[in-house]
Write an enzyme that holds these catalytic residues in place. Structure first.
Site, PDB file in Angstrom:
ATOM      1  N   ASP A 183       0.781  -1.160  -0.029  1.00 46.44           N
ATOM      2  CA  ASP A 183      -0.128   0.073  -0.085  1.00 46.44           C
ATOM      3  C   ASP A 183       0.786   1.186   0.057  1.00 46.44           C
ATOM      4  O   ASP A 183       1.882   1.536   0.845  1.00 46.44           O
ATOM      5  CB  ASP A 183      -0.756  -0.059   1.243  1.00 46.44           C
ATOM      6  N   HIS A 185      -0.779   4.365  -0.112  1.00 48.47           N
ATOM      7  CA  HIS A 185      -1.367   5.167   0.783  1.00 48.47           C
ATOM      8  C   HIS A 185      -1.118   6.601   0.083  1.00 48.47           C
ATOM      9  O   HIS A 185      -1.428   7.496   0.698  1.00 48.47           O
ATOM     10  CB  HIS A 185      -0.637   5.120   2.084  1.00 48.47           C
ATOM     11  N   GLU A 209      -1.548  -0.692  -3.829  1.00 46.84           N
ATOM     12  CA  GLU A 209      -2.568   0.018  -3.482  1.00 46.84           C
ATOM     13  C   GLU A 209      -2.366   1.312  -3.559  1.00 46.84           C
ATOM     14  O   GLU A 209      -1.252   1.840  -3.022  1.00 46.84           O
ATOM     15  CB  GLU A 209      -3.087  -0.545  -2.338  1.00 46.84           C
ATOM     16  N   GLU A 235     -10.445   3.168  -1.325  1.00 41.00           N
ATOM     17  CA  GLU A 235     -10.802   3.405  -0.128  1.00 41.00           C
ATOM     18  C   GLU A 235     -11.428   5.018   0.033  1.00 41.00           C
ATOM     19  O   GLU A 235     -12.114   5.165   1.037  1.00 41.00           O
ATOM     20  CB  GLU A 235      -9.623   3.000   0.862  1.00 41.00           C
ATOM     21  N   HIS A 284     -12.168  -2.757   0.859  1.00 43.04           N
ATOM     22  CA  HIS A 284     -11.154  -2.246   1.763  1.00 43.04           C
ATOM     23  C   HIS A 284     -12.056  -2.413   2.984  1.00 43.04           C
ATOM     24  O   HIS A 284     -13.300  -2.138   3.200  1.00 43.04           O
ATOM     25  CB  HIS A 284     -11.072  -0.719   1.536  1.00 43.04           C
TER      26      HIS A 284
END
Length: 381
Positions: A183, A185, A209, A235, A284
């Site tokens: 991820d 982020h 991700e 998400e 998610h």
């Protein structure tokens, strides 16, 4: 049967639950929360409840349309999450009234078990090999970790190498038959995201991700086209329309959150939209038991499902873990890295109401970390 009462409960470690009670005594549970803004969502629930009180709880789609579109100003994480939690609870009531799991009300399950993955490494990933080995010993077949901790938007060579080294450490334990995802982020810039995808390609991640922030989706196609690594995100997208640019850009995996993207009703529609683009569905869900139960219902009924996130043992759950507020933890007892089909009606869990009410007396004020770089400027968490 009418909706008589709607309550919310602020429970540690960082969750918000809602409870809807009907005139016939049927109770449904939901989890409407924005991590770090739970109190704000609680207020939104109070406002939306003005409409729901006195309504027939089984008219779920009618209510979803009005709750989502009845205000001139729509959308965003707070309102969408408030709608989501109420939607969970209405589906839970419907399942209990009809004596069936929500997945059955969605058309029935298309699989008998759902693959789940475990988080390792925390916000500042460390001790990766040991943590991955522990998950393998627990029977998990896939893990996910943050690619990095605090990182420059244009990372140094050392920072890039550390991402690759973490992935290599995980892969050395997992072997070829298990999976690892990372991820980003949204912590790096668009150019850096392309470099990272290229750098980790040889480790064959299940997906990478959120390589770019939601506000940079107009560059997503460039990132996706830079490597063969599957890109996942979602998400911080809250509706079908939010996912259209990502799907048009060729995203491989959509990751809507059942507590943020309008609940079970909208999650199902996002999954169908993704299927028409050949994209897979990996919800998610680093949240609590109600959110996960709701997400699993959709996952069991979704043909293009890939894998389910879950929060058991995640680094955020210090005070209370996934099973703290249910009377029977068996729906969350993973078997060989999978959730087994659960025939119980509604969301399939039994909430420990006494524990929830007691925890709400303490509440919480969880806030996500706010990071800065060495020069004092803002850093993406």
């Amino acid at each position: 049967m009418k909706i008589e009462r709607i309550e919310t409960f602020l429970v540690p470690p960082r969750w918000l639950f809602c409870r809807i009670e009907t005139s016939d005594g049927v109770v449904g549970w939901g989890e409407p929360v924005v991590e770090g803004r739970a109190e704000v969502v609680r207020t939104a629930i109070e406002v939306l409840s003005e409409y729901l009180i006195g309504q027939d709880p089984l008219q779920i789609e009618r209510h979803w349309q009005i709750l989502s579109k009845g205000g001139f100003y729509r959308g965003g994480p707070v309102l969408s999450s408030a709608v989501a939690g109420l939607d969970h609870a209405l589906w839970d009531i419907a399942g209990k009234v009809y004596g069936a799991p929500v997945a059955s009300l969605l058309g029935g399950r298309v699989r008998d078990r759902v693959r789940v993955y475990a988080w390792v490494g925390g916000d500042e990933p460390a001790e990766i090999a040991d943590q991955v080995a522990a998950q393998v010993d627990a029977g998990m077949t896939a893990v996910k970790m943050n690619a990095s901790g605090r990182i420059q938007p244009s990372p140094s060579l050392a920072e890039l190498n550390s991402i690759v080294a973490r992935m290599a450490a995980a892969r050395s334990v997992l072997g070829d038959e298990r999976d690892v995802a990372i991820d980003l982020h949204g912590r790096v810039g668009v150019a850096a995201a392309r470099r990272i995808l290229h750098a980790v390609e040889d480790q064959h991640p299940l997906f990478v991700e959120e390589p770019v922030l939601p506000e940079h989706l107009h560059h997503l196609g460039e990132v996706i086209g830079s490597s063969t690594v599957p890109v996942a995100l979602g998400e911080r997208l809250y509706s079908r329309s939010d996912f259209v640019p990502a799907l048009d850009a060729g995203v491989a995996v959509v990751q809507p959150d059942v507590s943020h993207a309008g609940g079970i009703s909208e999650l199902r529609r996002i999954a169908v939209l993704a299927e028409t683009h050949g994209a897979l569905f990996a919800p998610h869900c680093p949240l609590g038991p109600i959110s996960l139960a709701a997400s699993l219902q959709v996952s069991f009924a979704t043909p293009n499902f890939l894998i389910q996130e879950q929060s058991r043992g995640i680094h955020y759950n210090v005070e209370s873990d996934l099973t703290a507020y249910v009377t029977d933890p068996s729906p969350f007892a993973w078997v060989d890295g999978h959730a087994e089909w659960n025939p119980l009606p509604g969301l399939g869990i039994m909430v420990d109401e006494a524990a929830v009410r007691e925890a709400d007396k303490k509440g919480h004020g969880w806030r996500n970390p706010v990071w800065t770089h060495e020069d004092g400027s803002f850093a993406e968490w």
